[in-house]
Scaffold this active site. Structure first.
Site, PDB file in Angstrom:
ATOM      1  N   ASP A 108       4.782   8.760  -5.149  1.00  0.00           N
ATOM      2  CA  ASP A 108       5.511   8.163  -6.266  1.00  0.00           C
ATOM      3  C   ASP A 108       4.811   6.996  -6.960  1.00  0.00           C
ATOM      4  O   ASP A 108       5.263   6.537  -8.011  1.00  0.00           O
ATOM      5  CB  ASP A 108       6.915   7.719  -5.787  1.00  0.00           C
ATOM      6  CG  ASP A 108       6.857   6.786  -4.571  1.00  0.00           C
ATOM      7  OD1 ASP A 108       5.958   5.922  -4.497  1.00  0.00           O
ATOM      8  OD2 ASP A 108       7.744   6.918  -3.689  1.00  0.00           O
ATOM      9  N   HIS A 123      -1.105  12.235   0.328  1.00  0.00           N
ATOM     10  CA  HIS A 123      -0.524  13.469  -0.217  1.00  0.00           C
ATOM     11  C   HIS A 123      -0.620  13.540  -1.730  1.00  0.00           C
ATOM     12  O   HIS A 123       0.100  14.311  -2.363  1.00  0.00           O
ATOM     13  CB  HIS A 123       0.924  13.638   0.260  1.00  0.00           C
ATOM     14  CG  HIS A 123       1.048  13.870   1.740  1.00  0.00           C
ATOM     15  ND1 HIS A 123       2.200  13.662   2.463  1.00  0.00           N
ATOM     16  CD2 HIS A 123       0.123  14.318   2.641  1.00  0.00           C
ATOM     17  CE1 HIS A 123       1.987  13.959   3.745  1.00  0.00           C
ATOM     18  NE2 HIS A 123       0.738  14.342   3.878  1.00  0.00           N
ATOM     19  N   CYS A 154      -7.703  24.963 -21.501  1.00  0.00           N
ATOM     20  CA  CYS A 154      -8.422  26.212 -21.195  1.00  0.00           C
ATOM     21  C   CYS A 154      -7.468  27.381 -21.004  1.00  0.00           C
ATOM     22  O   CYS A 154      -7.902  28.513 -20.809  1.00  0.00           O
ATOM     23  CB  CYS A 154      -9.300  26.028 -19.952  1.00  0.00           C
ATOM     24  SG  CYS A 154      -8.393  26.223 -18.395  1.00  0.00           S
ATOM     25  N   SER A 193       9.527  10.237   8.997  1.00  0.00           N
ATOM     26  CA  SER A 193      10.075  10.989  10.124  1.00  0.00           C
ATOM     27  C   SER A 193       8.967  11.352  11.110  1.00  0.00           C
ATOM     28  O   SER A 193       9.255  11.707  12.249  1.00  0.00           O
ATOM     29  CB  SER A 193      10.772  12.255   9.618  1.00  0.00           C
ATOM     30  OG  SER A 193       9.857  13.036   8.876  1.00  0.00           O
ATOM     31  N   GLU A 219      16.622   5.044  11.753  1.00  0.00           N
ATOM     32  CA  GLU A 219      16.896   6.113  12.725  1.00  0.00           C
ATOM     33  C   GLU A 219      15.716   6.259  13.674  1.00  0.00           C
ATOM     34  O   GLU A 219      14.575   6.074  13.267  1.00  0.00           O
ATOM     35  CB  GLU A 219      17.053   7.464  11.997  1.00  0.00           C
ATOM     36  CG  GLU A 219      18.093   7.492  10.901  1.00  0.00           C
ATOM     37  CD  GLU A 219      19.507   7.392  11.436  1.00  0.00           C
ATOM     38  OE1 GLU A 219      19.700   7.772  12.615  1.00  0.00           O
ATOM     39  OE2 GLU A 219      20.385   6.913  10.705  1.00  0.00           O
TER      40      GLU A 219
END
Ligand code: BJW
Ligand code: ZN
Length: 251
Positions: A108, A123, A154, A193, A219
């Site tokens: 982002d 990424h 193109c 995560s 978490e």
């Protein structure tokens, strides 16, 4: 939430810190995390099924439309207290001649918007789009595309310059991230995560090389078992405290 004394000492005595962030840090900027259900129009799609080269081959219109809508969301999002805290930590470490590396899995661009100078984007970036035929790439900071998939001069189809499942990560980024994980003595894992590889391996790389591991996440994750300190909380609440501790050393 209080920061343990030993971690305060480690932050103030450590000369080499590597941080890796994931989608959780941008959640407080209104960008849904990857494994949260997507909202609105896309709620019925599984992101893991759209973030693949196969999905793009099958249905380039749908995949590029989904990414373009997410691009708009990222362009209008503002960095939050967590992003700003990491930019402050970078300055504090570099001002005193110490080592600080920021690795992100996020596409982002919010770390740069917050002022972080050196960001390893594992990424890729949702702002940059490239042609699958001729590879020409450029940043897209304007409004929605007029057609999907967008086309290159193109004639080739253009796609976001992000890393999909089954694709290789940018080689230079992986090399720098691995070196940073091997050579730090404190590794902070923030808002991820930790289930997507090879990014998830960087924490193990750091651990095996002898670094202390800090996790910031409301978490528990698979990495929590390896962490020397698990700081349960939101990045926007916890990171400003760590930045303040880091800055205090300068005085
Ligand atoms: C908060 C919070 C708050 C909430 N504050 N926290 C080894 C073992 C098993 C599988 C593999 C392996 N090696 C490779 C693989 C395959 C695959 C993989 O890992 N699969 C697993 C899912 C099993 N990996 C790949 O394919 C990679 N390529 C590769 O390995 O190439 C070599 C190769 C080539 C060919 C064949 C075989 C190998 C590529 C991975 C690319 C990942 N791309 C994505 C999409 C990017 C574009 C897009 O956004 O659409 O990257 S997937 C998605 O997951 C995205 C993210 O960067 C990435 C990580 O997610 P993240 O950031 O952790 O987000 P969440 O949502 O999972 O978690 C958010 C966390 O935040 C939660 O824990 C919350 O609690 C927390 N949180 N609010 C702090 N306020
Ligand atoms: Zn082209």
């Amino acid at each position: 939430m209080n920061i343990p004394d030993e971690l305060i000492q480690a932050l103030q005595q450590t000369a080499r810190v590597t941080v890796m962030t994931g989608a959780g840090i941008s959640q407080e900027s209104g960008i849904p995390t990857f494994r949260d259900a997507m909202e609105g129009l896309w709620a019925k799609y599984d992101p893991a099924e759209l973030a693949t080269p196969e999905a793009f081959e099958r249905d380039p219109e749908r995949v590029t439309r989904w990414y373009d809508e997410r691009r708009m969301k990222c362009l209008s999002a503002r960095p939050n207290a967590g992003h700003h805290a990491l930019a402050r930590m970078e300055s504090a470490f570099q001002d005193r001649g110490d080592y600080f590396v920021l690795i992100t899995q996020n596409i982002d661009g919010l770390h740069r918007s917050a002022g972080s100078r050196d960001v390893i984007e594992l990424h890729g970036s949702i702002r940059r789009w490239r042609c699958v035929a001729c590879n020409r790439a450029r940043d897209e900071d304007g409004g929605l595309f007029e057609t999907y998939p967008p086309r290159c001069e193109c004639g080739g189809m253009r796609r976001p310059d992000v890393v999909w499942f089954g694709e290789f990560l940018p080689e230079a980024a992986v090399r720098r991230a691995t070196a940073a994980s091997l050579s730090c003595n404190l590794f902070l894992s923030v808002g991820t995560s930790g289930v997507v590889y090879p990014a998830a391996d960087l924490l193990n790389t750091a651990k095996v090389a002898g670094a202390k591991i800090v996790e910031v996440n409301p978490e528990p994750t698979p990495a929590s078992a390896f962490a020397d300190w698990m700081l349960p909380g939101r990045a926007g609440d916890v990171l400003p405290k760590l930045a303040e501790i880091t800055e205090r050393k300068r005085m």
